[in-house]
Design an enzyme around this catalytic site. Sequence first.
Site, PDB file in Angstrom:
ATOM      1  CG  HIS A 207      -0.189   0.056   2.518  1.00  0.00           C
ATOM      2  ND1 HIS A 207       0.340   1.230   3.031  1.00  0.00           N
ATOM      3  CD2 HIS A 207       0.127  -0.917   3.389  1.00  0.00           C
ATOM      4  CE1 HIS A 207       0.948   0.977   4.171  1.00  0.00           C
ATOM      5  NE2 HIS A 207       0.831  -0.326   4.415  1.00  0.00           N
TER       6      HIS A 207
ATOM      7  CD  GLU B 201       1.614  -5.572   8.247  1.00  0.00           C
ATOM      8  OE1 GLU B 201       1.800  -6.805   8.151  1.00  0.00           O
ATOM      9  OE2 GLU B 201       2.381  -4.730   7.739  1.00  0.00           O
TER      10      GLU B 201
END
Length: 194
Positions: free
Chosen positions: A9, A83
């Site tokens: 990201h 994550e």
Amino acid sequence: MTLITLVRHGQTDWNLERRIQGSTDIPLNETGRADALAAAELLSAGTHHAVYASPLVRAQETAGIIAGHLGLDAPLTTRDMREREFGEGEGMLVADYLERFTDWHSAPPGAEALEMVRDRALGALDVIARTSRRRSTPAAESIIVVTHGGVIRSLLNHASGGTLPREGDILRNGSLHRFEAAPGLLRLLEPIPA
């Protein structure tokens, strides 16, 4: 066979501060939106069929920018590409985290073990590869998956037999890594230079 490009990201304010985000839902900043567009530009050199993303907003926004730039459908969400959960480490500055917990392999109270992150990410990629094989044409399908640094590191480590990433290697925001995937198989093809 499915080609999978993992994209980290774009930058967030917490990345800039070197603060551990983990499962904390932090949005992209302006640099992060530029990272996403730069990744989309690199990806525009090839043909891609779908975009998937972690459910965290920083990955969703990055994936949306990429999908829009490439003219693809809205990103599909894949929960298991989120994550690592850092438990008590969430929100800490990296320097403070390393001082308190010594290294990344330690699991602070409430944190996921690295093996758990790897296993759930591998499971998610297996599902993506199986789905791709059902709808694939004779040519390999190319899928983009927007995820996080910890997830990419665990998959690089797995696919390289523990040789990557090397100590000190930085996975910059917007970086791309290409893999070949099939159920039960993940093979690193190449990191894509920025």
